[in-house]
Motif scaffolding. Structure first.
Motif, short mmCIF file in Angstrom:
data_model
loop_
_atom_site.label_atom_id
_atom_site.label_comp_id
_atom_site.label_asym_id
_atom_site.label_seq_id
_atom_site.Cartn_x
_atom_site.Cartn_y
_atom_site.Cartn_z
N ALA A 16 4.93 -9.67 0.64
CA ALA A 16 6.00 -9.64 -0.37
C ALA A 16 6.31 -11.04 -0.88
O ALA A 16 6.52 -11.23 -2.09
CB ALA A 16 7.26 -9.00 0.23
N ALA A 17 6.32 -12.04 0.00
CA ALA A 17 6.60 -13.41 -0.40
C ALA A 17 5.50 -13.95 -1.32
O ALA A 17 5.79 -14.63 -2.31
CB ALA A 17 6.75 -14.31 0.83
N ARG A 25 5.55 -18.34 -10.10
CA ARG A 25 4.64 -19.37 -10.62
C ARG A 25 4.39 -19.19 -12.12
O ARG A 25 4.26 -20.16 -12.86
CB ARG A 25 3.32 -19.32 -9.87
N LYS A 26 4.35 -17.94 -12.57
CA LYS A 26 4.09 -17.66 -13.99
C LYS A 26 5.13 -18.29 -14.90
O LYS A 26 4.85 -18.60 -16.06
CB LYS A 26 4.06 -16.16 -14.24
N HIS A 27 6.36 -18.44 -14.39
CA HIS A 27 7.47 -18.91 -15.22
C HIS A 27 8.02 -20.27 -14.79
O HIS A 27 8.95 -20.78 -15.41
CB HIS A 27 8.61 -17.88 -15.20
N ALA A 28 7.45 -20.86 -13.75
CA ALA A 28 8.01 -22.06 -13.15
C ALA A 28 8.05 -23.26 -14.08
O ALA A 28 8.97 -24.07 -14.02
CB ALA A 28 7.25 -22.42 -11.87
N ASP A 29 7.07 -23.39 -14.96
CA ASP A 29 7.03 -24.54 -15.85
C ASP A 29 8.06 -24.46 -16.97
O ASP A 29 8.41 -25.48 -17.56
CB ASP A 29 5.63 -24.71 -16.45
N ALA A 40 10.70 -22.58 -2.91
CA ALA A 40 11.24 -21.93 -1.72
C ALA A 40 10.20 -20.98 -1.12
O ALA A 40 10.00 -20.98 0.11
CB ALA A 40 12.52 -21.17 -2.07
N TYR A 41 9.55 -20.20 -1.95
CA TYR A 41 8.50 -19.31 -1.44
C TYR A 41 7.34 -20.11 -0.85
O TYR A 41 6.79 -19.74 0.18
CB TYR A 41 8.00 -18.36 -2.53
N TYR A 42 6.99 -21.20 -1.49
CA TYR A 42 5.93 -22.07 -0.97
C TYR A 42 6.28 -22.52 0.44
O TYR A 42 5.46 -22.46 1.36
CB TYR A 42 5.73 -23.27 -1.89
N ASP A 43 7.52 -22.97 0.63
CA ASP A 43 7.96 -23.44 1.94
C ASP A 43 7.92 -22.31 2.98
O ASP A 43 7.46 -22.51 4.10
CB ASP A 43 9.38 -24.02 1.83
N ILE A 44 8.40 -21.14 2.61
CA ILE A 44 8.40 -19.99 3.53
C ILE A 44 6.97 -19.62 3.92
O ILE A 44 6.67 -19.42 5.10
CB ILE A 44 9.11 -18.78 2.89
N ILE A 45 6.10 -19.52 2.94
CA ILE A 45 4.72 -19.08 3.20
C ILE A 45 3.98 -20.11 4.04
O ILE A 45 3.31 -19.75 5.02
CB ILE A 45 3.99 -18.81 1.87
N PRO A 69 -1.60 -21.61 0.00
CA PRO A 69 -0.43 -21.89 -0.84
C PRO A 69 -0.59 -23.15 -1.68
O PRO A 69 -0.14 -23.19 -2.82
CB PRO A 69 0.71 -22.05 0.16
N ASP A 70 -1.24 -24.18 -1.14
CA ASP A 70 -1.43 -25.41 -1.91
C ASP A 70 -2.25 -25.14 -3.16
O ASP A 70 -1.91 -25.58 -4.25
CB ASP A 70 -2.12 -26.48 -1.07
N LYS A 71 -3.32 -24.40 -3.01
CA LYS A 71 -4.20 -24.09 -4.14
C LYS A 71 -3.59 -23.04 -5.06
O LYS A 71 -3.56 -23.20 -6.28
CB LYS A 71 -5.54 -23.59 -3.61
N GLU A 72 -3.11 -21.95 -4.47
CA GLU A 72 -2.65 -20.80 -5.26
C GLU A 72 -1.29 -21.02 -5.94
O GLU A 72 -1.04 -20.45 -7.01
CB GLU A 72 -2.56 -19.55 -4.39
#
Length: 81
Positions: A16-17, A25-29, A40-45, A69-72
């Motif tokens: 789910a995360a 990520r689609k809207h982050a920029d 936050a999701y990056y940190d959790i994952i 997570p670094d790549k994706e």
């Protein structure tokens, strides 16, 4: 009713995360709030995957096992920017 194993719960949570992180990520920029969610999701994952490795947990779900997570999550943002 059989209770799910801790690994099953962890895999469901990570699944789910990951899905939510990819959506953010689609809207982050274009959206600071979505960028914050992504981080936050990056940190959790990353934390969950690191702890699983330390504890010797091997994910049955290959999507989770192979997810970087670094790549994706971060790599894609660097390419777009």
């Amino acid at each position: 009713m059989k209770r799910p194993s801790a690994q099953t719960v962890l895999e469901e949570l990570l699944s789910a995360a990951i899905e939510a992180a990819l959506n953010a990520r689609k809207h982050a920029d274009r959206d600071a709030f979505e960028n914050g969610k992504l981080m936050a999701y990056y940190d959790i994952i990353t934390t969950a995957k690191e702890q699983a490795e330390v504890m010797g947990i091997e994910f049955a779900d290959k999507t989770i096992a192979d997810f970087d997570p670094d790549k994706e999550l971060l790599g894609a943002r660097k390419q777009v920017a």
